[in-house]
Design an enzyme around this catalytic site. Structure first.
Site, short mmCIF file in Angstrom:
data_model
loop_
_atom_site.label_atom_id
_atom_site.label_comp_id
_atom_site.label_asym_id
_atom_site.label_seq_id
_atom_site.Cartn_x
_atom_site.Cartn_y
_atom_site.Cartn_z
N ASP A 187 0.85 -1.18 0.00
CA ASP A 187 0.00 0.00 0.00
C ASP A 187 0.89 1.24 0.00
OD1 ASP A 187 -1.68 2.14 0.47
OD2 ASP A 187 -3.01 1.01 1.79
N HIS A 192 0.29 7.84 4.12
CA HIS A 192 0.88 7.13 5.25
C HIS A 192 2.38 7.36 5.39
CE1 HIS A 192 -3.01 5.27 5.38
NE2 HIS A 192 -2.86 4.81 4.16
N ILE A 207 -0.88 9.25 8.71
CA ILE A 207 -1.66 8.34 9.56
C ILE A 207 -1.30 6.89 9.24
CG2 ILE A 207 -3.56 9.99 9.73
CD1 ILE A 207 -5.11 8.28 7.70
N GLY A 210 -5.31 1.82 7.77
CA GLY A 210 -6.40 1.12 8.45
C GLY A 210 -6.18 -0.38 8.48
#
Length: 284
Positions: A187, A192, A207, A210
């Site tokens: 990802d 991120h 962040i 998820g």
């Protein structure tokens, strides 16, 4: 309109060959924070090839698949990626995952729901090898500004937490560099990793993925409630209720019973702000 539900649902499934080996599994586990303490026999099951088992949430990254972004390029879907949120994830295991293998991953749009001011796409992927199905994975994608055509609103159930104290509560720290390590499993979203990109998205710093929180939570359940036995996991689902930052701590509360563990995950440093909700691990 940018989403044509009939066209999206009628589109032919797309297939691709995927492959993985023990190094991919080990990297994924390390990206979830496995390996602390490094010589702990319980952690070596995640990090040492001679003892390796596979956490079932690895299905979300195995072979890098075609990914959520790939699913959003399906016929009948033409949307702005800035309007997209990963709303939820589920994985159903048909048998334990091998530490290495090859499979064919088949993806399609399984459902399109009209939430009024938004649409929800359910992107389904199934992986099968020569022995049959390995897993089925559903990603629920929330698309802002794309509802309102009068379609099916879809399910909207929310799980109430049990009215008692959790059976188990654990805290799992998120290392400062953890998102940088986890993204090596496939990802590459700069949200991120890149502070400037994160600022454009409204965050003061990058962040955590998820799906990294998703994997960390399943590991905590396996290690705490299921005796470290990954083969007991039958299915795992969650709703992404909020964000968490590298450097923060996940508080994972677990209620066990009747072949399932219900879980609530919050960010300790932000007054237990929700991170994962409506979370259930089904097990043997």
């Amino acid at each position: 309109m940018p989403i044509d539900p009939a066209k999206a649902l009628a589109a032919e499934p797309r297939s691709a060959e995927i492959a993985w080996d023990h190094k991919d599994v080990q990297l994924y586990h390390l990206g979830l924070g496995a390996g602390t303490p490094a010589t702990d026999p319980a952690e070596l099951r995640y990090t040492l090839e001679s003892r390796l088992h596979v956490l079932p949430s690895f299905a979300t990254v195995a072979g890098a698949g075609m990914g959520v972004v790939g699913g959003l390029s399906a016929p009948g879907i033409d949307i702005d990626l800035a309007a997209v949120l990963h709303g939820g994830q589920s994985v159903t295991l048909h048998r334990p995952l091998p530490t290495g293998g090859r499979a064919v991953s088949t993806s399609r749009v399984a459902a399109v729901y009209d939430k009024g001011k938004a649409a929800i796409l359910v992107l389904r992927s199934e992986a099968a090898d020569d022995e049959g199905l390995l897993w089925t994975s559903d990603a629920q994608i929330f698309v802002r500004g794309e509802g309102g055509w009068g379609g099916d609103r879809g399910p909207s159930e929310r799980l109430e937490l049990p009215g008692r104290e959790p059976d188990k509560t654990v805290e799992r720290p998120i290392r400062e560099e953890q998102a940088l390590l986890y993204r090596l499993s496939g990802d590459w979203n700069p949200l991120h990793a890149d502070p400037e990109f994160a600022a454009l998205a409204g965050f003061d710093r990058p962040i955590l993925h998820g799906l990294c929180s998703y994997g960390m939570t399943l590991k905590a359940v396996v290690d705490t409630v299921l005796g470290g036995d990954v083969t007991r996991v039958r299915a795992y689902r969650t709703r992404f209720a909020g964000i968490v930052f590298p450097g923060e701590t996940l508080r994972i509360r677990m209620w066990a019973g009747d072949g399932r563990v219900q879980v609530a995950v919050t960010a300790v440093e932000r007054d237990d702000a929700p991170v994962l909700a409506d979370t259930v691990v089904e097990h043997s």
